[in-house]
Scaffold this active site. Structure first.
Site, PDB file in Angstrom:
ATOM      1  N   TYR A 472       0.787  -1.239   0.000  1.00 12.26           N
ATOM      2  CA  TYR A 472       0.000   0.000   0.000  1.00 12.26           C
ATOM      3  C   TYR A 472       0.815   1.284   0.000  1.00 12.26           C
ATOM      4  O   TYR A 472       0.450   2.255   0.666  1.00 12.26           O
ATOM      5  CB  TYR A 472      -0.981   0.015   1.188  1.00 12.26           C
ATOM      6  CG  TYR A 472      -1.531  -1.326   1.584  1.00 12.26           C
ATOM      7  CD1 TYR A 472      -2.180  -2.137   0.653  1.00 12.26           C
ATOM      8  CD2 TYR A 472      -1.392  -1.799   2.879  1.00 12.26           C
ATOM      9  CE1 TYR A 472      -2.677  -3.377   1.011  1.00 12.26           C
ATOM     10  CE2 TYR A 472      -1.892  -3.035   3.256  1.00 12.26           C
ATOM     11  CZ  TYR A 472      -2.530  -3.831   2.314  1.00 12.26           C
ATOM     12  OH  TYR A 472      -3.014  -5.063   2.670  1.00 12.26           O
ATOM     13  N   HIS A 473       1.896   1.330  -0.773  1.00 14.01           N
ATOM     14  CA  HIS A 473       2.711   2.537  -0.808  1.00 14.01           C
ATOM     15  C   HIS A 473       2.952   3.029  -2.239  1.00 14.01           C
ATOM     16  O   HIS A 473       4.100   3.263  -2.621  1.00 14.01           O
ATOM     17  CB  HIS A 473       4.056   2.284  -0.113  1.00 14.01           C
ATOM     18  CG  HIS A 473       3.934   1.856   1.311  1.00 14.01           C
ATOM     19  ND1 HIS A 473       4.883   1.063   1.940  1.00 14.01           N
ATOM     20  CD2 HIS A 473       2.974   2.098   2.236  1.00 14.01           C
ATOM     21  CE1 HIS A 473       4.507   0.840   3.192  1.00 14.01           C
ATOM     22  NE2 HIS A 473       3.348   1.460   3.395  1.00 14.01           N
ATOM     23  N   PRO A 474       1.912   3.211  -3.057  1.00 17.31           N
ATOM     24  CA  PRO A 474       2.148   3.680  -4.430  1.00 17.31           C
ATOM     25  C   PRO A 474       2.558   5.155  -4.456  1.00 17.31           C
ATOM     26  O   PRO A 474       1.968   5.984  -3.766  1.00 17.31           O
ATOM     27  CB  PRO A 474       0.789   3.465  -5.104  1.00 17.31           C
ATOM     28  CG  PRO A 474      -0.201   3.595  -3.988  1.00 17.31           C
ATOM     29  CD  PRO A 474       0.481   3.003  -2.782  1.00 17.31           C
TER      30      PRO A 474
END
Length: 542
Positions: A472-474
């Site tokens: 969850y780190h785009p």
């Protein structure tokens, strides 16, 4: 409706900007947020993230998917993103992580002057109300409450001691520039008596307390559909609220804070991007900017999971059901108990090869069994350990599925497109399994799930391709820089256009070595000064 500033997206960056820009009563601000207020019990109770993250149903969550990923056996990846005031800080694990000092020095070296570690540190300090107080590296007067964990489980301490058994140093603070080591995460959680133990999303810290300002208008359930222009100047935003299409005008600037997926999507819907991406959808090219939607980077993650002998963690059993009510009541009374947990209680930043200049993998030790983003459940009790590759070489893209502004964007992270990424993740998994085998942690473990024995390289590669996905780190899809592929310059203005900036994780030129919420808040704090023409704070104080 006309305002000085129109902000699109009320997530971590948008909440900060709305609060900071509206501090001057003479400055009018309008914030558009596609989701709701982000102040319900599911947001406030940290452990309730398990109801929002899986996206079944979509609660405060866009619940995006990727296109099929060749590196993941053709699977579609899952991409949860917050859809409420507070954005992803309303549905995340609350982990307060800045990354490594060299990450920011690297940004400056890549053509982003003013973004080195020493340049951004005052903004991290300005944001913080750290429970441990004020010092040269931390702040204690900011809106974002940063806390020690309220009631970490004994198994988490056993994880830390297992790392120490392999000569990994115990870290008390992962946010002082050098984060190599093992320990407990700090969390974005209230520590004041009134709300002790509740999640401190960016909205809860910055925005909710000031929504009564007469110069601040916050519109929820309002999805932006197009940026309005006069020639090359942004003048406002078209948005949809319910079944009605409306517009709002900006006298000074339009500020995009939609994140790594929504900000490039809105630019493209508005005719800003690569001509070859826009023309197939019948969108007139207003400004050919080839970097829009390119350079997408994300942390690929592989999760180890184990059944445990003890039940002092989250699980599915009769004992767990009876205990849950007691834990809820204790949390409501004192702010402590398992309801206050971030789930990912244990932290480690590790080098998989000694010659590396900084850690290349990050561990999240979780007090429950995690399978497919908590979308697959298992009877009994257990723990998990996420292994994520911090500096992937693979680069992906964000593009349009159609000209319909309500359609989800096409997300293609290109996971494992570069062989080095797979090799690094394999080294990280092997190192993590060594930690899990050490006492005292090994005494808690009854059975490893998914992997039966020490796999050879081919078998481990198969496990990763079958089960790995995002953590969850785009970032990076509206990259900051000064070259032809950069979307924004170092002051975050969209190149070649006027009165338009992007302020969110999409501007990161390269993914930092850690969770991205705290850095996104820092970016917005710094952007507020740049927008208002204020000098940067002193490096030795807020």
């Amino acid at each position: 409706m006309e305002f000085d500033y129109v902000i699109v997206g009320g997530g971590s960056a948008g909440s900060v900007l709305a609060a900071r820009l509206s501090e001057d009563p003479a400055t009018s601000v309008c914030l558009l947020e596609a989701g709701g207020k982000g102040d319900g019990l599911l947001v406030r109770a940290p452990a309730a993230v398990v109801a929002m993250l899986p996206g079944r149903p979509k609660i405060n969550n866009w619940g995006f998917e990727t296109v099929p990923q060749a590196g993941l056996n053709g699977r579609r990846g899952y991409q949860p993103r917050g859809k409420a005031l507070g954005g992803s800080s309303a549905i995340n694990a609350m982990l307060y992580v800045r990354g490594h000092a060299q990450d920011y020095d690297e940004w400056a070296d890549l053509g982003c002057p003013g973004w080195s570690w020493q340049d951004v540190l005052p903004y991290f300090r300005r944001a913080e109300n750290n429970e441990l107080g004020d010092d040269a590296l931390h702040g204690a007067q900011g809106p974002l409450q940063v806390s020690q964990q309220k009631a970490p489980r004994p198994v988490t301490e056993a994880f830390v001691q297992a790392g120490e058994a392999l000569q990994i140093r115990r870290m008390q603070d992962f946010n002082r520039g050098d984060n190599e080591g093992i320990g407990h995460y700090q969390v974005t959680q209230f520590h004041d008596p009134a709300r002790n133990g509740e999640r401190c999303s960016a909205a809860a810290g910055y925005l909710h307390p000031v929504m009564g300002r007469p110069n601040l208008t916050v519109l929820t359930r309002a999805q932006a559909t197009r940026i309005l222009f006069e020639n090359k100047t942004a003048t406002g935003v078209e948005f949809r609220q319910g079944r009605t299409t409306k517009t709002v005008s900006a006298r000074c600037e339009v500020l995009l804070c939609g994140g790594a997926f929504n900000s490039p999507q809105l630019l493209q819907l508005s005719g800003v991007g690569r001509a070859q991406d826009l023309q197939p959808h019948g969108i007139e090219v207003r400004h050919d900017l080839p970097g829009v939607g390119q350079n997408l980077q994300d942390h690929l993650d592989f999760t180890l999971a184990y059944k445990t002998r003890d039940k002092d963690n989250f699980g599915i059993s009769l004992a767990a059901g009876a205990k849950l009510l007691r834990e809820v009541l204790e949390w409501r009374r004192t702010g402590r108990s398992m309801i206050a947990t971030p789930f990912a209680e244990g932290a480690a930043f590790l080098k998989t090869m000694p010659e590396l200049d900084r850690p290349d993998v990050q561990l999240h030790f979780v007090i429950s069994i995690v399978d497919d983003h908590a979308r697959k459940l298992h009877l009994g009790h257990g723990i998990s350990c996420h292994v994520c590759l911090l500096r992937p070489k693979s680069r992906g893209s964000v593009s349009l599925a159609s000209a319909d502004p309500l359609a989800a964007p096409v997300i293609d992270p290109q996971f494992l497109a570069e062989r080095d990424d797979l090799d690094g993740l394999m080294r990280g998994v092997r190192l993590t399994r060594r930690i899990m085998a050490q006492a005292p942690l090994a005494d808690y473990l009854a059975k490893e799930l998914f992997i039966d024995a020490e796999p050879d390289d081919a078998a481990l590669e198969g496990h990763i391709c079958a089960r790995a996905d995002t953590i969850y780190h785009p970032v990076g899809s509206c990259r900051m820089g000064t070259d032809a592929q950069a979307v924004v310059g170092p002051e975050l203005r969209v190149r070649g256009l006027r009165n338009l900036r992007v302020v969110d994780a999409s501007v990161m030129p390269r993914l930092i070595g850690g969770n991205t919420n705290a850095p996104t808040i820092m970016i917005a704090e710094k952007a507020a000064d740049m927008i208002l023409g204020r000098p940067a704070p002193a490096r030795d104080g807020p």
